[in-house]
Design an enzyme around this catalytic site. Structure first.
Site, PDB file in Angstrom:
ATOM      1  CE1 TYR A 153      -3.837   2.382   0.738  1.00  0.00           C
ATOM      2  CE2 TYR A 153      -2.338   3.327   2.345  1.00  0.00           C
ATOM      3  CZ  TYR A 153      -3.501   3.401   1.606  1.00  0.00           C
ATOM      4  OH  TYR A 153      -4.321   4.502   1.731  1.00  0.00           O
ATOM      5  CE  LYS A 157      -3.477   5.571  -0.999  1.00  0.00           C
ATOM      6  NZ  LYS A 157      -4.567   6.244  -1.746  1.00  0.00           N
TER       7      LYS A 157
END
Length: 337
Positions: A153, A157
């Site tokens: 994740y 990002k």
């Protein structure tokens, strides 16, 4: 009075995406909601219609460009030209990197990063010929600062951040009236902690302080209306994290190594039968809604959001305060001569 704009929100079946879709509907916009889960989409459409708004639900996987492109075309045909596109859809895995399988890491990257790339491309295909429109990238403090147990994740990002900066420069070069902006969020009370794949021994939780999805939605709607500002930070914790990472990243590494595992888990054991939305929607027979299970701990407002929205005013007041202080100091020194 409503704006009457056409807005697309991806990942709108729950959490921040759902709160954002409702916030746009409240101001009178026509809102297209894109997600994979049938029950979540049905729920957000009901929410929007209860507010008196018009909704268009589209089942699509943003990791598939063809589906995303087709979704954008449906929006244009059924609601009208797209004014605002909010990229928000994501997935993740709560696990140490060495316990995350390569195909799982790839899937997180495809949804959470390439989903933004594909959504942005689909939006710009409609906006650039018209010479107007705004894309809002829903980011995170983790776009700048990686934390343990969320390597896939955090990587996605960070990638969104770099992609967005590069594309923003290109749009500025082209002198178009199509804009990009990014909203960096703190920990938010969403259902993700009950539907993401987890290999943690205890139930996953957001790192406190936790904010309600409506706080994030407020910032996203404001950013969509003021896209010339390149970035918005939501929550004092986001500001603190990004500032600390800029000036003392090594110290922050050691701090997160000590605290990052415990702070992302509750004291309750993980349910082995919990759903996972990595490969398939997790809302089989269930609508998870907007909020997660942390209502009793979540903040309903953030003074920092107001400060971010009034950055120009605060900067002016800051300069005025400095000028006044300098003037007073000079006057005292002259008076002492």
């Amino acid at each position: 009075m409503g704006t009457g704009q056409v807005v697309v929100v991806t990942g709108a079946s729950g959490g921040v995406g759902r709160a954002t879709a409702k916030a746009f509907a409240e101001r009178g916009d026509r809102v297209a909601v894109i997600a994979r889960g049938e029950h979540g989409l049905k729920g957000v459409v009901e929410d929007i219609e209860a507010l008196g708004g018009r909704a268009l639900a589209i089942e699509a996987d943003v990791a598939n460009y063809a589906e995303t492109e087709e979704a954008a075309q449906r929006v244009a045909e059924q609601l009208g030209p797209i004014d605002i596109w909010v990229n928000n859809a994501f997935t993740s895995v709560f696990a140490p990197f060495m316990r995350t399988q390569p195909e799982e890491f790839k899937r997180v990257t495809e949804v959470t990063y390439l989903g933004y790339v594909y959504g942005t491309r689909a939006a710009l295909d409609h906006m650039i010929p018209r010479g107007k429109g705004t894309v809002v990238q829903v980011g995170s403090a983790l776009a700048y600062r990686g934390i343990p147990l969320q390597a896939a994740y955090c990587g996605a990002k960070h990638a969104i951040q770099g992609f967005n900066e590069a594309l923003r420069c290109e749009l500025l070069h082209d002198r178009t009236n199509v804009h990009l902006t990014m909203v960096q969020l703190p920990a938010v009370n969403t259902p993700q902690f009950d539907w993401l794949l987890s290999r943690l021994p205890r139930k996953a939780q957001p790192v406190p302080p936790i904010y309600q999805p409506e706080v994030a939605a407020q910032a996203i709607v404001h950013a969509a209306g003021h896209p010339r500002r390149r970035e918005y930070w939501v929550g004092g914790s986001t500001v603190g994290t990004l500032v600390a990472n800029k000036f003392i990243p090594g110290l922050l590494d050691r701090y997160l190594a000590r605290t990052g595992y415990k702070s992302q888990q509750t004291s309750k054991e993980t349910d082995p039968d919990r759903p996972s939305n990595l490969w398939q929607p997790a809302d089989d027979g269930r609508d998870f809604g907007t909020h997660g299970r942390f209502d009793d701990r979540a903040k309903t407002r953030s003074p920092q959001v107001w400060a971010s929205q009034h950055h120009g005013l605060l900067t002016t007041l800051g300069f005025s305060a400095v000028a006044t202080a300098v003037g007073a100091l000079i006057a005292r020194r002259r008076g002492g001569r």
